[in-house]
Design a protein around this motif. Structure first.
Motif, PDB file in Angstrom:
ATOM      1  N   GLU A  83      53.552-126.862  89.504  1.00  0.00           N
ATOM      2  CA  GLU A  83      52.665-127.898  88.972  1.00  0.00           C
ATOM      3  C   GLU A  83      51.917-127.397  87.748  1.00  0.00           C
ATOM      4  O   GLU A  83      51.774-128.117  86.752  1.00  0.00           O
ATOM      5  N   ARG A  84      51.433-126.149  87.784  1.00  0.00           N
ATOM      6  CA  ARG A  84      50.725-125.595  86.619  1.00  0.00           C
ATOM      7  C   ARG A  84      51.634-125.548  85.404  1.00  0.00           C
ATOM      8  O   ARG A  84      51.214-125.868  84.290  1.00  0.00           O
ATOM      9  N   LYS A 122      52.313-129.054  83.852  1.00  0.00           N
ATOM     10  CA  LYS A 122      51.159-129.615  83.158  1.00  0.00           C
ATOM     11  C   LYS A 122      51.064-129.123  81.717  1.00  0.00           C
ATOM     12  O   LYS A 122      50.390-129.745  80.894  1.00  0.00           O
ATOM     13  N   GLN A 123      51.719-128.018  81.405  1.00  0.00           N
ATOM     14  CA  GLN A 123      51.711-127.505  80.040  1.00  0.00           C
ATOM     15  C   GLN A 123      52.650-128.288  79.136  1.00  0.00           C
ATOM     16  O   GLN A 123      52.508-128.257  77.919  1.00  0.00           O
ATOM     17  N   LYS A 158      49.985-135.856  82.409  1.00  0.00           N
ATOM     18  CA  LYS A 158      49.453-135.694  83.757  1.00  0.00           C
ATOM     19  C   LYS A 158      50.065-136.692  84.734  1.00  0.00           C
ATOM     20  O   LYS A 158      50.380-136.349  85.875  1.00  0.00           O
ATOM     21  N   VAL A 216      53.569-135.627  85.690  1.00  0.00           N
ATOM     22  CA  VAL A 216      53.525-134.476  86.596  1.00  0.00           C
ATOM     23  C   VAL A 216      53.193-134.938  88.013  1.00  0.00           C
ATOM     24  O   VAL A 216      53.787-134.467  88.990  1.00  0.00           O
TER      25      VAL A 216
END
Length: 347
Positions: A92-93, A96-97, A101, A104
């Motif tokens: 998930e991290r 998000k890059q 949002k 994701v």
């Protein structure tokens, strides 16, 4: 000029600047060019391609030193540990890059929640007790709409769990139900997504070691050994736990008769003989009991005539049979498990 050379030539005229996550991905894809980037493009979803293409179109020139740093950073991240162990949080991290949002959130819902291409397929994979517990607090008409959209066998099991009077009310409404308006159906879907599915995505995560053991079961023997060796150095407790949960040679004894006979049919004779040389008596009896009397006697004679065998050779032969079982299972020819009965885990 080739597209890759053209892209790189355009990166030489502007001073270095800080790139966002999606811009970094865009620069990387430009640097990879048509030949090396093609396999990556094929793995992307349509919306991911749109986001990445938009970033590429507006990227402008990037200092070549920045491109070099980007490539070096990418390679170093991939090779610094020698082994990558992923989980839901790190995935998930990372997403998000690169992605919005909202996108994701939808992807993570797919990963964490029940499988299915749409809401109703997902709902069909929710446990009946969980679904019934949620629906018992809804209006009977809403429950009727939901149960009319899922598989008949699942609807039957949910109705059997619901309070009897409530369930009978739902049945009556299902029998007299008119075609549901699109707007109403969309509202029901949105409610299910925001309440039931969101709740499931937060509470139904599998135990990490169990999930990782299943991943390790999918490795070839060399990759499996390499990852376990590195993990034992970093966290011996985790490595030991994963090994306990993995499918092993002794677990072949849990195959049904059809499964072990399929395995024996495809197993190389020399590997089978060496593997059984170091096996338990119970495993030997299990294998030979699924062979003809003549084939069983010939196999046992070969084992007795073999003489001493290195433990390393036994391990390799047993691993070969385990990998063969995994291959057969992936083709749907056999079913392998860690246990029997209702708690059976199919890999």
């Amino acid at each position: 000029m080739a597209p890759q050379a053209l892209a790189l030539s355009g990166l030489r005229s502007v001073a270095n600047r800080r790139l966002s996550g999606v811009e970094r991905a865009a620069a990387l894809m430009l640097a990879l060019g048509e030949t090396h980037g093609a396999p990556v493009w094929k793995l992307l979803e349509d919306d991911e391609i749109r986001d990445l293409s938009g970033a590429m179109a507006s990227l402008g020139p990037v200092e070549p030193a920045a491109v070099d740093d980007l490539l070096v950073d990418f390679v170093s991240r991939m090779s610094s540990t020698g082994a990558l162990i992923g989980n839901v949080e790190s995935t998930e991290r990372l997403l998000k890059q690169f992605l919005p949002k909202e996108r994701v959130g939808l992807i993570m819902e797919e990963i964490r929640g029940p499988a299915g291409r749409n809401m109703w397929e997902k709902l069909s994979n929710v446990q009946e007790a969980v679904l019934a517990n949620y629906l018992k607090n809804e209006y009977p008409q809403t429950v009727a709409v939901v149960l009319s959209r899922v598989r008949a066998e699942q609807a039957a099991r949910v109705l059997a769990i619901l309070p009897e009077e409530f369930a009978l009310d739902v049945v009556r409404r299902m029998l007299s139900m008119e075609p549901v308006q699109k707007e109403i159906l969309e509202r029901v879907e949105q409610t299910l997504r925001s309440e039931l599915m969101a709740s499931l995505s937060q509470t139904s995560r599998r135990e990490p070691h169990e999930q990782m053991a299943e991943i390790f079961n999918s490795f070839d023997r060399q990759t499996e050994a390499r990852f376990l060796a590195r993990l034992e150095t970093a966290s011996k407790d985790s490595a030991d736990r994963i090994k306990q949960l993995m499918f092993t040679f002794d677990d072949l004894g849990k195959l049904d008769s059809a499964g072990i006979q399929t395995l024996l049919r495809d197993a190389p004779r020399d590997k089978l003989t060496v593997a059984l040389k170091g096996a338990t008596q119970a495993m030997k009896e299990f294998v030979t009991s699924n062979m003809s009397g003549r084939a069983s006697k010939m196999l046992m004679d070969d084992i007795e005539a073999m003489g001493p065998v290195r433990l390393k050779d036994v391990d390799e032969a047993q691993a070969a049979l385990v990998n063969l079982a995994k291959d057969l299972a992936s083709k749907g020819q056999i079913t392998i498990s860690k246990s029997k009965g209702d708690d059976e885990l199919v890999y």
